[in-house]
Design an enzyme around this catalytic site. Structure first.
Site, PDB file in Angstrom:
ATOM      1  N   ASP A 200       1.075  -1.369  -0.106  1.00  0.00           N
ATOM      2  CA  ASP A 200      -0.074  -0.059  -0.113  1.00  0.00           C
ATOM      3  C   ASP A 200       1.095   1.317  -0.076  1.00  0.00           C
ATOM      4  O   ASP A 200       1.832   1.169   0.854  1.00  0.00           O
ATOM      5  CB  ASP A 200      -0.909   0.026   1.216  1.00  0.00           C
ATOM      6  CG  ASP A 200      -1.836   1.210   1.306  1.00  0.00           C
ATOM      7  OD1 ASP A 200      -2.935   0.977   0.583  1.00  0.00           O
ATOM      8  OD2 ASP A 200      -1.810   2.144   1.670  1.00  0.00           O
ATOM      9  N   LEU A 201       0.494   2.206  -0.818  1.00  0.00           N
ATOM     10  CA  LEU A 201       1.281   3.488  -1.020  1.00  0.00           C
ATOM     11  C   LEU A 201       1.027   4.416   0.120  1.00  0.00           C
ATOM     12  O   LEU A 201      -0.119   4.485   0.417  1.00  0.00           O
ATOM     13  CB  LEU A 201       1.210   4.172  -2.257  1.00  0.00           C
ATOM     14  CG  LEU A 201       1.481   3.224  -3.651  1.00  0.00           C
ATOM     15  CD1 LEU A 201       1.418   4.167  -4.929  1.00  0.00           C
ATOM     16  CD2 LEU A 201       2.910   2.638  -3.574  1.00  0.00           C
ATOM     17  N   ASP A 243      -4.482   2.515  -4.493  1.00  0.00           N
ATOM     18  CA  ASP A 243      -3.097   2.488  -4.109  1.00  0.00           C
ATOM     19  C   ASP A 243      -2.531   1.057  -3.634  1.00  0.00           C
ATOM     20  O   ASP A 243      -1.619   1.350  -2.995  1.00  0.00           O
ATOM     21  CB  ASP A 243      -2.615   3.640  -3.543  1.00  0.00           C
ATOM     22  CG  ASP A 243      -3.341   3.819  -1.907  1.00  0.00           C
ATOM     23  OD1 ASP A 243      -4.222   2.981  -1.711  1.00  0.00           O
ATOM     24  OD2 ASP A 243      -2.896   4.628  -1.196  1.00  0.00           O
TER      25      ASP A 243
END
Length: 590
Positions: A200-201, A243
């Site tokens: 996950d960004l 994301d």
């Protein structure tokens, strides 16, 4: 039998032969190989386009009548048949005086008399029609093969698109699900060498909020390239959310090597990325789960990686976390959130926020979309992504939908009292609520003016003939004066057949198609096609994700009816929306 009778029979047989030869457009020929004299009947001359005199002809006359490209093979076939005493069979083209081409098939056999004289006797048939038909069939087959190849390529493209994320080109959630299902179904020990990284960004939302979604999309592409470069050929990378990424590592190495892989990904993701002169920085959190036993459930492995990711974020982000049995405590945390949701409903903590929609031609306010928010007592305003999944597991999404609808109607009345007329409000309705047999009964007590409320189907819709409850609810909703809108059109499972069946009032074109429309002719053509389809069915179109006024102008040119996006406003509370709309109205009036 007397001589006369035999002559009569012979004449009758001869007439039958002539009739048969005429019917099949056949000619007879006889070549005396010792005297080099060849006799053709009248039909032979007709077939070759020659004038009949006494029937005598020669090899030169025969060859000259043939197409130049066929003379060598014809002569060779004759000599071969004579030399080997085999049946002579050959087909050649005859060029007629007017330039037309006739296809002649000749069949002959060598006969040797008791005296030793050799004759090659045979017939010739006009097979032009057969050749033409064969050529037509061959051309038709070639065309069919080309069409089939084209259809196969289209099928491959469609299948590829259904399994890949259009922005990054990575696999999507559907591809990941298929891979996990395949791995789970393997009756081998293969899963002992499988690891899943859930990625996950971090700080991605800030980039979206400050620089816009185009910058966010550029960062997603950059992140996907980093993941690709760090994966082995047999590994799979998928983008499963805004994301979020998942990596399936086959032949998974040991913990130390996996840790080194995570460190490498984190280090590369932390490097600043230039976007139009602005340095964008974001990090990445990674949850890792490894299968340690045979016949493990790969889907459960993804759940474990998700738990590990949650812990990595809790521990400060920009790091990785391996799943352990201790992380099962995350279930307790999830239960706590679930309890808070139930308490929040009782304490009236869930409220609608509103994102305005505008007429694409006049930019006049045409309505709002109501979006649920949670006024969390400790965390402040929470968006649906923070709680809706758990709410769905609790089976309280229908209650939240009802709450948003009732509060939206109340806010609409307050706005009207303040002098602001909002033509319509779109509220999200979950698929589960559409399947509720009590839905219509719960709506009948509300005072709804026709066209005042639209139900926006927020999940991908696919209706088959067995969805009797959903179909009945949609028809009942329309009879109550509530419009139907289809959200995220162009990216989900909604088909033209579904549109004909549902007959919605509006289609909402997904922002993934809207955002790149300025510089992408493909998206422009696709949006125009969606608008044309909608218009042909009497359906309005709404474009969401309108980032700039340039987007708004382009979408207006393409024929879109309504616009919604950050170019006009972010979602606002009821009070802030009233102030925004009032101020906008005053500015427009001035």
């Amino acid at each position: 039998m007397g001589l006369y009778e035999r002559e009569q029979d012979l004449e009758k047989l001869s007439r039958r032969l002539d009739l048969a030869l005429d019917s099949y457009r056949c000619g007879m020929w006889e070549a005396d190989l010792d005297s080099n004299v060849t006799y053709w009947d009248e039909r032979m001359h007709q077939l070759y386009g020659l004038v009949y005199t006494d029937g005598a002809t020669n090899e030169a006359t025969w060859l000259n009548a043939l197409h130049p490209d066929d003379r060598g093979s014809a002569l060779s076939a004759v000599n071969t048949a004579i030399g080997a005493r085999e049946t002579y069979v050959h087909q050649a083209r005859v060029v007629l005086t007017e330039g037309a081409v006739r296809h002649i098939r000749s069949v002959g056999k060598l006969h040797v008399s008791p005296e030793g004289r050799r004759k090659l006797v045979g017939i010739a048939l006009d097979v032009t029609d057969d050749v033409v038909m064969t050529e037509q069939l061959r051309a038709a087959k070639a065309m069919a093969d080309a069409k089939n190849a084209e259809l196969e390529q289209a099928r491959i493209r469609i299948e590829h698109n259904s399994l890949h994320d259009p922005l990054t080109g990575l696999g999507n959630r559907r591809m990941l699900d298929k891979a996990l299902e395949r791995l789970t179904g393997q009756n081998t020990d293969a899963l002992q060498s499988i690891a899943i990284l859930h990625i996950d960004l971090d700080r991605f939302k800030q980039i979206n909020d400050t620089l816009g979604h185009a910058a966010g999309d550029a960062m997603l592409v950059h992140a996907s390239e980093i993941l690709r470069s760090n994966m082995a050929p047999g590994d799979m990378v998928a983008r499963i959310g805004g994301d979020e990424f998942v990596v399936v590592v086959t032949g998974a190495p040991g913990a130390a090597e996996l840790a080194a892989l995570c460190d490498r990904i984190i280090a590369e993701m932390r490097q600043p990325v230039d976007y139009n002169g602005f340095p964008c920085r974001f990090g990445v959190s990674i949850g890792v789960a490894v299968a340690r036993q045979a016949h493990a459930d790969a889907r459960k492995l993804l759940v474990n990686a998700d738990m590990a990711l949650y812990r990595a974020k809790e521990n400060g982000r920009n790091r990785y976390q391996f799943f352990t049995q201790m992380l099962q405590a995350e279930v307790v945390t999830a239960k706590r959130v679930a309890d808070e949701i139930l308490e929040g409903i009782e304490r009236d903590e869930f409220v609608p926020w509103y994102q305005p929609q505008f007429d694409a031609s006049t930019l006049a306010l045409s309505g709002v979309e109501a979006l649920i928010r949670w006024r969390h007592p400790r965390q402040g305003i929470l968006t649906p992504d923070k709680f809706l999944a758990i709410a769905d597991e609790l089976n309280v999404t229908a209650a939240l939908d009802r709450l948003v609808l009732e509060k939206s109607l109340a806010d609409q009345m307050r706005w009207a009292a303040a002098g602001l007329r909002v033509p319509k409000i779109s509220v999200n309705v979950s698929a589960k609520r559409l399947q509720d047999e009590r839905l219509l009964a719960s709506l009948e007590g509300l005072s709804i003016v026709p066209g005042q409320i639209s139900f926006e189907l927020v999940e991908s819709i696919f209706l088959d003939e067995s969805d009797d409850i959903v179909t009945a609810n949609i028809e009942g909703i329309k009879k109550l004066g509530i419009d139907i809108e289809i959200d995220d059109f162009g990216t989900g499972h909604t088909s033209i057949v579904s549109l004909l069946k549902i007959k919605p009032k509006r289609l909402k074109i997904d922002r993934q198609l809207v955002v790149p429309v300025l510089g992408a002719r493909t998206e422009q053509a696709l949006i125009r096609s969606i608008i044309d389809i909608a218009r042909s069915l009497g359906i309005e179109t709404v474009a969401e994700g309108v980032e700039t006024m340039a987007h708004a102008e382009m979408l207006g040119i393409l024929g879109c009816d309504l616009l919604q996006g950050y170019a006009f406003s972010k979602p606002l509370s009821a009070e802030n929306f009233l102030a925004f709309a009032t101020d906008r109205g005053l500015r427009l009036a001035s």
